[in-house]
Design a protein around this motif. Structure first.
Motif, mmCIF file in Angstrom:
data_model
loop_
_atom_site.group_PDB
_atom_site.id
_atom_site.type_symbol
_atom_site.label_atom_id
_atom_site.label_comp_id
_atom_site.label_asym_id
_atom_site.label_seq_id
_atom_site.Cartn_x
_atom_site.Cartn_y
_atom_site.Cartn_z
ATOM 1 N N ILE A 46 19.364 -14.695 19.441
ATOM 2 C CA ILE A 46 18.048 -15.314 19.510
ATOM 3 C C ILE A 46 18.055 -16.311 20.663
ATOM 4 N N THR A 47 17.086 -16.166 21.574
ATOM 5 C CA THR A 47 16.977 -17.059 22.726
ATOM 6 C C THR A 47 15.671 -17.822 22.637
ATOM 7 N N TYR A 48 15.767 -19.147 22.746
ATOM 8 C CA TYR A 48 14.596 -20.023 22.725
ATOM 9 C C TYR A 48 14.381 -20.536 24.147
ATOM 10 N N ASN A 49 13.219 -20.223 24.740
ATOM 11 C CA ASN A 49 12.883 -20.663 26.092
ATOM 12 C C ASN A 49 11.657 -21.547 26.048
ATOM 13 N N LEU A 50 11.741 -22.692 26.708
ATOM 14 C CA LEU A 50 10.590 -23.586 26.818
ATOM 15 C C LEU A 50 9.799 -23.234 28.065
ATOM 16 N N ALA A 51 8.479 -23.141 27.919
ATOM 17 C CA ALA A 51 7.611 -22.888 29.064
ATOM 18 C C ALA A 51 7.501 -24.168 29.892
ATOM 19 N N ASP A 52 7.366 -24.023 31.202
ATOM 20 C CA ASP A 52 7.327 -25.184 32.086
ATOM 21 C C ASP A 52 6.035 -25.972 31.954
ATOM 22 N N GLU A 53 4.892 -25.318 32.050
ATOM 23 C CA GLU A 53 3.617 -26.027 32.046
ATOM 24 C C GLU A 53 3.109 -26.315 30.644
ATOM 25 N N LYS A 54 3.162 -25.350 29.792
ATOM 26 C CA LYS A 54 2.577 -25.469 28.460
ATOM 27 C C LYS A 54 3.562 -26.075 27.477
ATOM 28 N N ASN A 55 3.037 -26.490 26.359
ATOM 29 C CA ASN A 55 3.866 -26.980 25.271
ATOM 30 C C ASN A 55 4.139 -25.799 24.342
ATOM 31 N N GLU A 56 4.775 -24.766 24.901
ATOM 32 C CA GLU A 56 4.979 -23.504 24.198
ATOM 33 C C GLU A 56 6.437 -23.081 24.320
ATOM 34 N N MET A 57 6.915 -22.390 23.293
ATOM 35 C CA MET A 57 8.276 -21.903 23.286
ATOM 36 C C MET A 57 8.262 -20.401 23.023
ATOM 37 N N MET A 58 8.986 -19.662 23.841
ATOM 38 C CA MET A 58 9.148 -18.223 23.657
ATOM 39 C C MET A 58 10.453 -17.971 22.911
ATOM 40 N N ILE A 59 10.380 -17.139 21.881
ATOM 41 C CA ILE A 59 11.567 -16.765 21.118
ATOM 42 C C ILE A 59 11.794 -15.276 21.348
ATOM 43 N N THR A 60 12.996 -14.938 21.829
ATOM 44 C CA THR A 60 13.333 -13.556 22.138
ATOM 45 C C THR A 60 14.495 -13.122 21.256
ATOM 46 N N TYR A 61 14.329 -12.005 20.572
ATOM 47 C CA TYR A 61 15.377 -11.428 19.735
ATOM 48 C C TYR A 61 15.943 -10.222 20.491
ATOM 49 N N SER A 62 17.256 -10.178 20.646
ATOM 50 C CA SER A 62 17.851 -9.058 21.374
ATOM 51 C C SER A 62 19.140 -8.614 20.690
ATOM 52 N N VAL A 63 19.446 -7.338 20.901
ATOM 53 C CA VAL A 63 20.686 -6.732 20.407
ATOM 54 C C VAL A 63 21.302 -5.996 21.579
ATOM 55 N N ARG A 64 22.542 -6.324 21.884
ATOM 56 C CA ARG A 64 23.270 -5.710 23.001
ATOM 57 C C ARG A 64 22.463 -5.788 24.299
ATOM 58 N N ASP A 65 21.947 -6.962 24.606
ATOM 59 C CA ASP A 65 21.171 -7.254 25.824
ATOM 60 C C ASP A 65 19.894 -6.426 25.942
ATOM 61 N N GLN A 66 19.384 -5.929 24.852
ATOM 62 C CA GLN A 66 18.119 -5.201 24.830
ATOM 63 C C GLN A 66 17.146 -5.958 23.929
ATOM 64 N N THR A 67 16.008 -6.346 24.483
ATOM 65 C CA THR A 67 15.019 -7.107 23.727
ATOM 66 C C THR A 67 14.367 -6.223 22.679
ATOM 67 N N ILE A 68 14.353 -6.704 21.426
ATOM 68 C CA ILE A 68 13.732 -5.931 20.350
ATOM 69 C C ILE A 68 12.450 -6.581 19.845
ATOM 70 N N HIS A 69 12.281 -7.891 20.118
ATOM 71 C CA HIS A 69 11.058 -8.569 19.676
ATOM 72 C C HIS A 69 10.916 -9.892 20.420
ATOM 73 N N GLU A 70 9.664 -10.262 20.711
ATOM 74 C CA GLU A 70 9.364 -11.555 21.325
ATOM 75 C C GLU A 70 8.194 -12.181 20.601
ATOM 76 N N GLU A 71 8.226 -13.502 20.498
ATOM 77 C CA GLU A 71 7.116 -14.230 19.918
ATOM 78 C C GLU A 71 7.039 -15.599 20.583
ATOM 79 N N SER A 72 5.872 -16.218 20.484
ATOM 80 C CA SER A 72 5.731 -17.561 21.046
ATOM 81 C C SER A 72 5.212 -18.502 19.970
ATOM 82 N N ILE A 73 5.616 -19.771 20.095
ATOM 83 C CA ILE A 73 5.218 -20.794 19.140
ATOM 84 C C ILE A 73 4.669 -21.974 19.930
ATOM 85 N N ASP A 74 3.540 -22.488 19.472
ATOM 86 C CA ASP A 74 2.954 -23.682 20.069
ATOM 87 C C ASP A 74 3.658 -24.893 19.481
ATOM 88 N N LEU A 75 4.397 -25.619 20.313
ATOM 89 C CA LEU A 75 5.189 -26.756 19.839
ATOM 90 C C LEU A 75 4.316 -27.922 19.383
#
Length: 166
Positions: free
Chosen positions: A70-99
């Protein structure tokens, strides 16, 4: 301040041994069933062979599925966080959360959805409360399945997100 956090699902290194061992024991019980002369012994050996085959088969699926990262990335401009779920370096799902919508966040026990959680209470999850909702929501839920985390990884997530919502 960090802009990215990467954690892994709690995953046992014993899955390959469990898979192989269960299938070998299943084959041994099957061989015993074939050579048994007693009807009662045959039924016990057949049941044991089937049980170990099922354990091996299900643990093979867990092994094949792999460990989720699970990778949590903070967006630069927005107060938003992208959450990426991956298995063996292949993305299986992405979602964003408003912080800005998060009121509080905490480490909690896994939801009790199976018999496994009754016996093994070490797994942790992360829960959050939004400002306009009454109840707590689970953070790492993927296709209806809670991603189990170690205490250390769950605390890293709470600290990472907690630093952003203060």
């Amino acid at each position: 301040m960090r802009n990215q956090l990467e954690v892994s699902e709690k995953y046992s290194r014993y899955w390959p041994a469990i898979t192989l061992g269960s299938l070998i024991v299943s084959a041994l019980f099957l061989g015993g069933y074939i050579y048994a002369n007693s009807a009662l012994l045959e039924s016990y050996l057949r049941l044991a062979a089937f049980a170990f085959f099922v354990i091996g088969f299900l643990s093979y699926f867990k092994l094949r599925e792999g460990q989720i990262t699970i990778t949590y990335n903070l967006a630069d401009e927005k107060n938003e966080m992208m959450i990426t779920y991956s298995v063996r370096d292949q993305t299986i799902h992405e979602e964003s959360i408003d912080l800005s919508d998060i009121k509080s966040i905490k480490v909690d026990q896994m939801p009790n959805r199976s018999l496994y959680n009754d016996f093994y209470k070490i797994d942790r999850s992360v829960r959050l409360k939004k400002k306009h909702m009454d109840g707590w929501l689970y953070l790492n839920e993927l296709h209806g399945r809670m991603i189990p985390l170690s205490q250390e990884n769950a605390q890293k997530i709470v600290t990472f997100i907690g630093d952003q919502i203060k």
